[in-house]
Design an enzyme around this catalytic site. Structure first.
Site, short mmCIF file in Angstrom:
data_model
loop_
_atom_site.label_atom_id
_atom_site.label_comp_id
_atom_site.label_asym_id
_atom_site.label_seq_id
_atom_site.Cartn_x
_atom_site.Cartn_y
_atom_site.Cartn_z
N ASP A 1 89.30 -33.25 -2.63
CA ASP A 1 87.77 -33.48 -3.27
C ASP A 1 87.82 -31.59 -3.89
O ASP A 1 87.70 -31.53 -5.07
CB ASP A 1 86.74 -33.99 -2.14
CG ASP A 1 86.85 -34.83 -1.68
OD1 ASP A 1 86.30 -35.47 -2.30
OD2 ASP A 1 86.48 -34.60 -0.54
N HIS B 1 82.48 -36.55 2.66
CA HIS B 1 83.70 -37.08 1.65
C HIS B 1 83.78 -38.68 0.77
O HIS B 1 83.18 -39.76 1.38
CB HIS B 1 84.58 -37.61 2.02
CG HIS B 1 86.05 -38.06 1.21
ND1 HIS B 1 86.53 -37.31 0.94
CD2 HIS B 1 86.75 -39.27 1.64
CE1 HIS B 1 87.64 -38.39 -0.30
NE2 HIS B 1 87.19 -39.14 0.70
P1 NAD Z 1 97.04 -48.39 4.04
O1 NAD Z 1 96.71 -49.43 4.40
O2 NAD Z 1 97.95 -48.62 3.33
O3 NAD Z 1 96.93 -47.73 5.27
C1 NAD Z 1 96.51 -47.75 6.54
C2 NAD Z 1 97.53 -47.68 8.02
O4 NAD Z 1 96.41 -47.98 9.25
C3 NAD Z 1 98.26 -49.51 7.77
O5 NAD Z 1 99.59 -49.22 7.71
C4 NAD Z 1 97.43 -50.29 8.84
O6 NAD Z 1 98.57 -50.83 9.21
C5 NAD Z 1 97.13 -48.96 9.59
N1 NAD Z 1 96.12 -49.00 10.58
C6 NAD Z 1 94.78 -49.82 10.98
N2 NAD Z 1 94.09 -49.49 12.17
C7 NAD Z 1 94.94 -48.53 12.86
C8 NAD Z 1 94.72 -48.69 14.30
N3 NAD Z 1 94.51 -49.03 15.21
N4 NAD Z 1 95.75 -47.32 14.70
C9 NAD Z 1 96.45 -47.16 13.83
N5 NAD Z 1 97.52 -47.18 12.77
C10 NAD Z 1 96.52 -48.29 12.18
O7 NAD Z 1 95.75 -46.82 4.00
P2 NAD Z 1 95.92 -45.76 3.60
O8 NAD Z 1 95.94 -45.57 1.57
O9 NAD Z 1 97.45 -44.62 4.04
O10 NAD Z 1 94.46 -44.58 3.37
C11 NAD Z 1 94.10 -45.02 4.72
C12 NAD Z 1 92.83 -44.64 4.76
O11 NAD Z 1 93.19 -42.75 4.51
C13 NAD Z 1 91.88 -45.02 4.38
O12 NAD Z 1 91.22 -44.94 5.46
C14 NAD Z 1 91.63 -44.17 3.04
O13 NAD Z 1 90.29 -44.86 2.84
C15 NAD Z 1 91.64 -42.90 3.32
N6 NAD Z 1 91.45 -41.71 3.17
C16 NAD Z 1 91.17 -41.05 3.27
C17 NAD Z 1 91.08 -39.91 2.02
C18 NAD Z 1 90.47 -38.19 2.41
O14 NAD Z 1 90.64 -37.59 0.84
N7 NAD Z 1 89.68 -38.02 3.27
C19 NAD Z 1 92.13 -39.50 0.98
C20 NAD Z 1 92.25 -40.92 0.69
C21 NAD Z 1 92.66 -42.07 1.28
C1 LMR Z 2 89.55 -40.93 -2.11
O1 LMR Z 2 88.99 -39.65 -2.62
O2 LMR Z 2 90.77 -40.46 -3.15
C2 LMR Z 2 90.17 -41.53 -0.80
O3 LMR Z 2 88.78 -41.30 -0.53
C3 LMR Z 2 90.61 -42.97 -0.98
C4 LMR Z 2 88.71 -43.61 -1.94
O4 LMR Z 2 88.44 -44.87 -1.19
O5 LMR Z 2 88.13 -42.92 -2.92
#
Ligand code: NAD
Ligand code: LMR
Length: 329
Positions: A159, A187
């Site tokens: 962000d 967030h």
């Molecule tokens: P994704 O679905 O591509 O990958 C997530 C992975 O986590 C999957 O491979 C799944 O099998 C694995 N997983 C699920 N439960 C698990 C566990 N108990 N132990 C280990 N691995 C586990 O998702 P992504 O696009 O890589 O996003 C991951 C997370 O990050 C999501 O919650 C998404 O919303 C979040 N995210 C946060 C931000 C931020 O700015 N904070 C930004 C983008 C995404």
């Molecule tokens: C983001 O900010 O891109 C991540 O937290 C993914 C989402 O759910 O927005």
């Protein structure tokens, strides 16, 4: 040659990790003279896929990649981990809010908090990216009573970078010309991206853009950027999230730039009147690994209202998962 450093990544077969792992192995976090061991955690069903990712990591012949450990057991993956990226969690889809993931993902972070407590390095730096990131970090740290809350943070760096980019685009400058933006709070779509203290090439940002742009465009665009990426890509942001995770961890290890700060969600010490203990995003400076909240910034009524609404949102999330806190909760 230095001894390898252990970096653990959960959700290693997911889309964020598909960018993060390769950048870690290329030396983007710790530099070109620091070998690393990658400890990769996944759920059992994703292990075959993760093995394919490991084939690709090996095929890159990275000179710094000492060893790769693959496991579905957090106590194996986090063993003596120095840096931990908790990425593994379900992402939201179109039309969802990040808080809709609270119950789906909360258990993950109580299990992983306990495992970190048991086996990680006592100086471990844990960055929670999986959503809802602030409250997941709160769950993890409450399940790790032998570690300090200072070992944990949640990611609002994406962000922060988004805010920097929006302001840079508006002013027609480079992102590196923009300093001191802040993302306060959660967030979530309620986060408060703030430019009251920001400078663009040394000038006060609010002397360069009008108030209406700040309130009616900048704030909602940054708040809704994650949803906009999901809308456009059909999947949540991944390469930018991995990049922000590296930015955050690099700042945490090596310190923030002189004359700037970053936004980092950490356990509140009560600064700016926020309830102590909530994982709240603040402007911070970092020196020798020590994170300090930037204190004493003047906060006007407009900002105060937004800080308060973030606090209320985080309290509500905390109350919904309190049953998952260990005895510390
Ligand atoms: P994704 O679905 O591509 O990958 C997530 C992975 O986590 C999957 O491979 C799944 O099998 C694995 N997983 C699920 N439960 C698990 C566990 N108990 N132990 C280990 N691995 C586990 O998702 P992504 O696009 O890589 O996003 C991951 C997370 O990050 C999501 O919650 C998404 O919303 C979040 N995210 C946060 C931000 C931020 O700015 N904070 C930004 C983008 C995404
Ligand atoms: C983001 O900010 O891109 C991540 O937290 C993914 C989402 O759910 O927005």
């Amino acid at each position: 040659m230095k001894a390898p450093v252990n970096i653990a990544v959960s959700g290693a077969a997911g889309q964020i990790s598909y960018s993060l792992l390769f950048r870690l192995a290329a030396g983007d976090l710790l530099g070109q003279d620091q070998p690393i061991s990658l400890h990769l955690l996944e759920i059992p069903a994703a292990i075959p896929f993760l093995k394919g990712v490991v084939m690709e990591l090996n095929d890159c012949a990275f000179p710094l990649l000492h060893k790769v450990v693959v496991s579905d057991n957090p106590e194996v993956a986090f063993k003596q981990a120095d840096y931990v990226f908790l990425v593994g969690a379900t992402p939201r889809g179109p039309g969802m809010e990040r808080s809709d993931l609270l119950t789906a993902n909360a258990e993950i972070f109580s299990t992983q908090g306990k495992a970190l407590n048991k086996v990680a390095s006592r100086d471990v730096k844990v960055l929670v990216t999986g959503n809802p990131a602030n409250t997941n970090a709160l769950i993890a740290l409450n399940n790790a009573p032998d570690l300090s809350p200072d070992n944990f943070s949640a990611m609002t760096m994406l962000d922060h970078n988004r805010a920097k980019n929006q302001l840079a685009e508006k002013c027609g400058v480079l992102c590196s010309d923009v300093k001191n933006v802040i993302v306060w709070g959660n967030h979530s779509a309620g986060q408060y991206p703030d430019i009251h203290h920001a400078r663009v090439k040394g000038q006060e940002a609010l002397s360069l853009v009008d108030e209406a742009w700040f309130v009616d465009e900048f704030i909602p665009v940054v708040q809704q950027r994650g949803a906009a990426v999901i809308q456009a890509r059909g999947k949540s942001s991944a390469a930018s999230a991995a990049s922000a995770a590296l930015d955050l961890m690099r700042n945490w290890i090596y310190g923030t730039d002189e004359n700037d700060w970053i936004s980092m969600a950490i356990a509140s010490d009560g600064s700016y009147g926020i309830e102590k203990g909530l994982v709240f995003s603040y402007p911070v400076t970092i020196e020798d690994g020590k994170v300090s909240i930037v204190k004493g910034l003047p906060i006007n009524d407009f900002s105060l209202q937004r800080l308060r609404s973030n606090e209320a949102e985080l309290r509500e999330e905390r109350n919904a998962v309190r049953h998952l806190f260990g005895s510390e909760g």
